[in-house]
Enzyme design. Structure first.
Site, PDB file in Angstrom:
ATOM      1  N   ASP A 206       2.975  -0.873 -10.102  1.00  0.00           N
ATOM      2  CA  ASP A 206       3.917  -1.571  -9.593  1.00  0.00           C
ATOM      3  C   ASP A 206       4.414  -2.900 -10.110  1.00  0.00           C
ATOM      4  OD1 ASP A 206       6.701  -1.340  -8.215  1.00  0.00           O
ATOM      5  OD2 ASP A 206       6.488  -0.707  -5.923  1.00  0.00           O
TER       6      ASP A 206
ATOM      7  N   GLY B 293       0.762  -1.752  -0.138  1.00  0.00           N
ATOM      8  CA  GLY B 293       0.133   0.235   0.136  1.00  0.00           C
ATOM      9  C   GLY B 293       1.217   1.304  -0.348  1.00  0.00           C
TER      10      GLY B 293
ATOM     11  N   ASP C   6      -7.002 -10.376  -8.800  1.00  0.00           N
ATOM     12  CA  ASP C   6      -6.276 -10.495 -10.238  1.00  0.00           C
ATOM     13  C   ASP C   6      -6.003  -9.424 -11.365  1.00  0.00           C
ATOM     14  OD1 ASP C   6      -4.756 -12.009 -12.409  1.00  0.00           O
ATOM     15  OD2 ASP C   6      -5.131 -14.019 -11.800  1.00  0.00           O
TER      16      ASP C   6
ATOM     17  N   ASP D 204      -4.703  -5.254  -6.279  1.00  0.00           N
ATOM     18  CA  ASP D 204      -3.751  -6.715  -5.687  1.00  0.00           C
ATOM     19  C   ASP D 204      -4.320  -8.124  -5.424  1.00  0.00           C
ATOM     20  OD1 ASP D 204       0.274  -6.109  -5.380  1.00  0.00           O
ATOM     21  OD2 ASP D 204      -0.937  -7.981  -4.652  1.00  0.00           O
TER      22      ASP D 204
ATOM     23  N   LYS E 260       6.022  -0.113 -14.011  1.00  0.00           N
ATOM     24  CA  LYS E 260       7.748  -1.228 -13.654  1.00  0.00           C
ATOM     25  C   LYS E 260       7.487  -2.019 -14.856  1.00  0.00           C
ATOM     26  CE  LYS E 260       8.004  -3.501 -10.204  1.00  0.00           C
ATOM     27  NZ  LYS E 260       8.644  -3.672  -8.894  1.00  0.00           N
TER      28      LYS E 260
ATOM     29  N   TRP F 199       2.926   2.713  -2.609  1.00  0.00           N
ATOM     30  CA  TRP F 199       2.694   3.851  -3.627  1.00  0.00           C
ATOM     31  C   TRP F 199       0.796   4.425  -3.713  1.00  0.00           C
ATOM     32  CZ3 TRP F 199       4.108   2.627  -9.247  1.00  0.00           C
ATOM     33  CH2 TRP F 199       5.459   2.121  -8.964  1.00  0.00           C
TER      34      TRP F 199
END
Ligand SMILES: C[S@@+](CC[C@H](N)C(=O)[O-])C[C@H]1O[C@@H](n2cnc3c(N)ncnc32)[C@H](O)[C@@H]1O
Length: 199
Positions: free
Chosen positions: A112, A49, A90, A69, A152, A51
């Protein structure tokens, strides 16, 4: 290098973030200012958590952060911060895509997302590209025109192709390697600025 890692670990603890990865977002935000007050931000791969908490502070109490997440993050509330809605899902689930596209559009999508690494560079890279492509697909569904994407990716063979896919959708693209990201790590961040929205 260990010293640098210890520095960010301690800094995160002191500033009450659950993970030191927060500085990989903070550094890019300080340089490119892509999140603004009152924005709605979608955070893909948000657990635990950091970010989401940081983004909530940037967008302020009139903004909103939605985090997704596989793992549920703990709800947190800070003064003058946006509310954070954590969804346990998902990113490949069609139901999740339906839920997110059913919401008002977002100004920013950050990702991320990271696979469980195996140590096998090529397969870790391919899994990361798969996650990044799904993040880009979701961004293309939910971003408002002129919106931004920060994602990312573990570098490797398919990285240039992924960057060109981001370039097709955004007016400007930067590849960012924050100081807080270990130099030996193959992770970099692709920043797409100003979503073109050709729909
Ligand atoms: C590096 S962590 C994110 C850290 C987070 N940005 C923070 O600052 O607290 C990467 C996350 O990606 C999530 N993830 C990986 N594959 C996923 C998927 N298919 N759907 C949703 N989340 C996924 C993992 O569960 C993990 O929590």
């Amino acid at each position: 290098m260990k010293k640098v890692q210890d520095y960010y670990f301690k800094k995160a603890k002191k500033e009450k973030y659950p993970a030191r990865s927060v500085y990989k977002l903070e550094e890019a935000q300080n340089k490119f200012h892509f999140m603004k007050k009152n924005n709605r931000v979608l955070d893909l791969g948000c657990h635990p958590g950091s970010w989401a908490i940081y983004a909530a502070k940037i967008v302020g109490s009139q903004g909103l952060v939605v985090g997704v997440d596989l793992h549920k993050s703990k709800n947190v509330a800070f003064a003058n911060s946006a509310g954070i809605e954590f969804l346990k899902a998902d990113i490949f689930s069609p139901d999740l895509v339906d839920v997110i596209t059913g919401k008002p559009q977002f100004a920013v999508v950050v990702s991320d997302l990271a696979p469980k690494t195996t140590g096998h560079k090529f397969s870790d890279h391919l899994k990361s590209i798969e996650l990044s492509r799904q993040a880009l697909y979701i961004a293309s569904l939910v971003l408002s025109s002129g919106g931004h994407f920060y994602c990312k990716v573990f570098q490797g063979e398919d990285f240039p192709v992924f960057v060109s896919e981001v370039r097709n959708l955004f007016k400007k693209v930067k590849v960012v390697k924050p100081k807080s990201s270990r130099t030996e790590s193959r992770e970099v961040f692709v920043l797409g600025l100003e979503y073109k929205d050709n729909s």
